[in-house]
Structures are given as C-alpha cells and as structure tokens.
Write an enzyme that holds these catalytic residues in place. Structure first.
Site: not given
Ligand code: GDP
Length: 323
Positions: A80, A123, A125, A147, A183, A277
């Site tokens: 993804a 997720s 999220e 996302y 990452g 944001p």
C-alpha cells in the site's frame, strides 16, 4: 508444504512475515513492482529464498498471473501507500494503491483461486477521530486522512468478498507497529535514527510535529504472527491487534533520548511542516478478541521496542560513518 503469496514483501511487515512463513516451511512468493532502483534492504537475508513475481497492484492482469503462477494457499495483501502524511499531497495515488488495489487483489484471487485464504492489512487509522476508547472490532470508523479513508474501503471490500463470495477473507486491524525496519519517515524510526545520529555527533537537532499525539505502539515481529494466526482459524473474521497501552510522542522522545543519556528537550525543534491538516489525537486498541480466539500474545513491550530500535540505529549509523 503450504504456499503463500505476499504483496509488500520488501516492506517492514512483509519481510517479517516472509521470515516467519519460511521458518514454518512455506514456499513464499513475493510480488515486486518494477523500479529502476530496487530496495531489498529488509529482505536481504532471505532474498534467495523468496520466489519473486513481477506485478503491479493496479494492473489486474499481472495479479491474475501472479496468483496463477504461485497457486497460493494463503495471500497476504500488505502492499500500500502506507504513510499517512503522504496521503494529503497524493490522495489519488493513495486511493489507487491503498483502496482500489485491494479489489484488484481480491478479484485475482476470486477468479483464479477462490479457496485461497486472504489477509487484508487494515489499520487503526480507520478509527481516526475516535468515537470510543479503547477501540475494538465493533467501534465505528471515522478516518481523518485520505489514507484512513482508503483503508476503510479496503476493510469493507474484504468483508464484502467474504459475505458475497464466501471467500476466506480476513481483515487485521493493526495498531501502529514498528521495528528497526520501519521507514525513516514514521515517528518512531525518525526519533530512534535521530537519537543515534545526535549521540554519534552527525546531527544536532530533530524537527517534529505534534508531540501530544497518543499511539498504541507494538513490535511488527509480534504482529505478523497475528496475521498468520488469522488465516489458520476455522472461520474467517476480523481482529484488532494492539498492545492495549498508549504513549505520547513526547514519551517516545523521552524513552529514546534518555536511553543514551540525553535530554530530548535540548534537541527537539517544533516545525509546522510536520503538523498534519487533520490529526488522529489518540489510538488505543482492545485486542481481547485476538487474545481469546487466536491465542495471540505480545513478546516485546514499548520500552524494549524503542531500545531495540535505538540499538540498531546506533549500529547502522556507526557503520555508515566508516565509509
Ligand atoms: P501514523 O499513526 O500511521 O500516522 O504514524 P506516524 O509514525 O507517521 O505518526 C504517529 C503520530 O506522531 C502522528 O500523530 C503524528 O502527527 C505524530 N508526529 C509528531 N511529529 C511527527 C513527525 O515529525 N513525523 C511523523 N511521522 N509523525 C509525527
């Protein structure tokens, strides 16, 4: 011998999952997208054991071909666009790779190997602006980023293929999970890498966004075991995977810097470019269902995780300094 097909195999989770499955005696196929500068850093030790297939998540024909060649018992869809902050500047690419690609993958499986078991990387999220705390499988979603919105689509299309076509499709709602392979743009790794560089004298500050955000951070190596367990059950279902503990970004800084005897307050600069944001203020998972049904448990706690990441970054930065 069982066979698995993993998308996103060169990423953090894919590499841990491939190691786990190889240890269990699986034949592991990994889908890779052609790039001019491939990166095999996470899978360097197992690169020759993985059967590589070329494909692109947005090219259904290539996925059909990948499923046909691998003929998998289990498919793990981990690929993804996975970085929340990048989803505002690239909302459409995020939708294509994080949302629509799930349908491509499900279609390839439905057409070629409908009895393969399918895992979708969902997720925390998706909970976004949380409507209850802690969050569990029944908590309504309120995503706060392109996302998060894309992951909600991926979750529901997986549920829908299970209900429409009777496919063994599971959605794992994983809370943040980290490791030395995370990452460098994610907050845990950004901090542990900076701690190593500052300690070794090659960096003198770290620029950060919102230090008050609260997250439920676990170890990716523990979380991939839950993915596998989900596909070994009698019935397909969805599960929250989390630690059940919440820490702030500020606490993360404190734990990482104090591990090398530094005070984070001397190095942190707040920079508005890292403020989002729309923010997800807090995430805290209740994984009772996974513990009871899957028998899943954690081995690494928050402090151990951050210390492990600092240790690995110290090693890596030191070795880079030799050149
Ligand atoms: P996410 O939960 O998937 O968005 O994982 P991240 O590791 O990217 O971010 C976790 C939290 O840390 C979010 O609430 C960010 O707003 C917050 N944060 C604060 N400063 C930073 C920063 O400099 N980089 C990142 N990536 N996140 C930051």
């Amino acid at each position: 011998m069982k066979t698995a097909l993993i998308t996103g195999v060169t990423g953090q989770d894919g590499s841990y999952l491939a190691e786990l499955l190889l240890d269990k005696g699986y034949k592991v196929f990994g889908l890779r997208r052609r790039t001019s500068t491939p990166n095999y850093e996470n899978v360097i030790r197992i690169k020759d054991k993985i059967h590589w297939l070329s494909g692109d998540l947005n090219d259904l024909a290539s996925l059909i071909e990948a499923v046909r060649i691998s003929n998998p018992d289990e498919v793990y869809n981990l690929a993804a666009q996975s970085f929340v902050a990048a989803s505002w500047p690239q909302p459409i690419a995020t939708a294509q790779m994080t949302a629509l690609a799930v349908t491509n993958m499900l279609e390839a499986v439905r057409i070629v190997k409908p009895d393969a078991r399918f895992y979708q990387a969902s997720s925390s999220e998706m909970f976004g602006k949380v409507v209850e705390t802690p969050q569990k499988e029944t908590t309504p979603f309120y995503p706060r980023s392109p996302y998060g919105v894309a992951k909600v689509y991926g979750h529901w299309i997986t549920v829908n293929y299970r209900e429409s076509f009777n496919m063994f499709a599971c959605s794992g709602i994983l809370f943040n999970h980290e490791s030395p392979r995370r990452g460098l743009e994610f907050v845990t790794r950004k901090v542990t890498d900076a701690v190593a560089r500052i300690k070794l004298g090659v960096q003198n500050e770290i620029r950060m966004g919102n230090l008050d955000a609260l997250r439920d951070w676990g170890f990716a190596g523990d979380y991939v075991k839950a993915m596998w367990l989900m596909l070994q059950q009698d019935e397909p279902d969805d599960f929250v995977i989390s630690t059940g503990e919440m820490h702030s970004v500020r606490e993360l800084l404190e734990v990482a810097f104090s591990y090398v005897n530094l005070n984070y307050k001397d190095y942190v600069v707040i920079d508005s470019q890292f403020v989002r944001p729309a923010e997800v203020e807090l995430l805290l998972g209740d994984c009772t269902k996974a513990k009871e049904t899957l028998g899943w448990k954690l081995d690494v706690d928050f402090k151990q995780l951050i210390h492990m990441m600092v240790d690995e970054d110290l090693k890596r930065v030191k070795s880079e300094m030799r050149y």
